[in-house]
Design an enzyme around this catalytic site. Structure first.
Site, PDB file in Angstrom:
ATOM      1  N   HIS A  24       2.927  16.509   0.323  1.00 51.50           N
ATOM      2  CA  HIS A  24       3.062  17.315   1.538  1.00 51.50           C
ATOM      3  C   HIS A  24       4.250  18.230   1.525  1.00 51.50           C
ATOM      4  O   HIS A  24       5.524  17.836   1.331  1.00 51.50           O
ATOM      5  CB  HIS A  24       3.166  16.524   2.766  1.00 51.50           C
ATOM      6  CG  HIS A  24       1.746  15.670   2.935  1.00 51.50           C
ATOM      7  ND1 HIS A  24       1.691  14.918   4.026  1.00 51.50           N
ATOM      8  CD2 HIS A  24       0.690  15.741   2.085  1.00 51.50           C
ATOM      9  CE1 HIS A  24       0.418  14.175   3.791  1.00 51.50           C
ATOM     10  NE2 HIS A  24      -0.203  14.965   2.964  1.00 51.50           N
ATOM     11  N   ASN A  55       8.059  12.795  -5.737  1.00 59.05           N
ATOM     12  CA  ASN A  55       7.411  12.905  -4.383  1.00 59.05           C
ATOM     13  C   ASN A  55       7.804  11.576  -3.690  1.00 59.05           C
ATOM     14  O   ASN A  55       8.173  11.612  -2.744  1.00 59.05           O
ATOM     15  CB  ASN A  55       5.975  12.972  -4.726  1.00 59.05           C
ATOM     16  CG  ASN A  55       5.226  12.922  -3.164  1.00 59.05           C
ATOM     17  OD1 ASN A  55       5.571  13.809  -2.310  1.00 59.05           O
ATOM     18  ND2 ASN A  55       4.155  12.272  -2.983  1.00 59.05           N
TER      19      ASN A  55
END
Length: 174
Positions: A24, A55
């Protein structure tokens, strides 16, 4: 806004077996308060191919640090995005999804009601396995991010102030 995009957009299945996370850009953790906004963070227009280690570790640490700065400073503004450098790599079963070479995050506060940035800080992380976020090592100037992306983030500011902000790798203490 995925429904509105006229061009083909990535699907969740384009990431399957790619070795990349559906990372995201705007973290879901920033919107635990509001179900509608939380749901929007899962839109494919907010998702990019992140190295899984980056991430889950270093990028996550930067997101947590950003939330901490928001609590400390009040309102902060965050600009996050991909950088597509010299390497052209794609993933996808159904669509060609470009894999960024880097990701950036620009964080700033405003000076009163002036709309002029008071404190700024920017980071650039390569899209590769990084398990620890080191602020000093990843901090860069806005000029560097603008050079890599071709974007002009504070073009509405007076040139002297814009040049000063963009050349610094940190303005104010965080």
């Amino acid at each position: 806004e995925d429904e509105v995009l006229s061009a083909e957009t990535a699907r969740y299945s384009d990431y399957s077996g790619s070795g990349y996370d559906r990372g995201h850009l705007v973290p879901a953790g920033d919107f635990k308060c509001c179900q509608e906004l939380l749901t929007e963070t899962f839109s494919m227009s907010n998702i990019a191919p992140f190295d899984s280690v980056l991430n889950r570790y270093a990028w996550n640490e930067l997101e947590i640090k950003t939330r901490s700065w928001a609590r400390k400073n009040g309102t902060v503004y965050v600009i996050t995005g991909p950088v597509f450098g010299h390497r052209f790599q794609y993933i996808g079963r159904y669509n060609d999804v470009s894999v960024p070479t880097h990701f950036f995050k620009i964080i700033f506060t405003l000076s009163g009601n002036t709309g002029i940035p008071k404190k700024t800080i920017a980071f650039l992380l390569p899209n590769e396995p990084i398990d620890k976020f080191t602020q000093e090592r990843r901090r860069v100037s806005l000029d560097k991010i603008e050079e890599l992306t071709g974007l002009d983030f504070f073009k509405m500011l007076p040139d002297d102030l814009e040049n000063k902000l963009e050349a610094q790798n940190q303005n104010g203490s965080w």
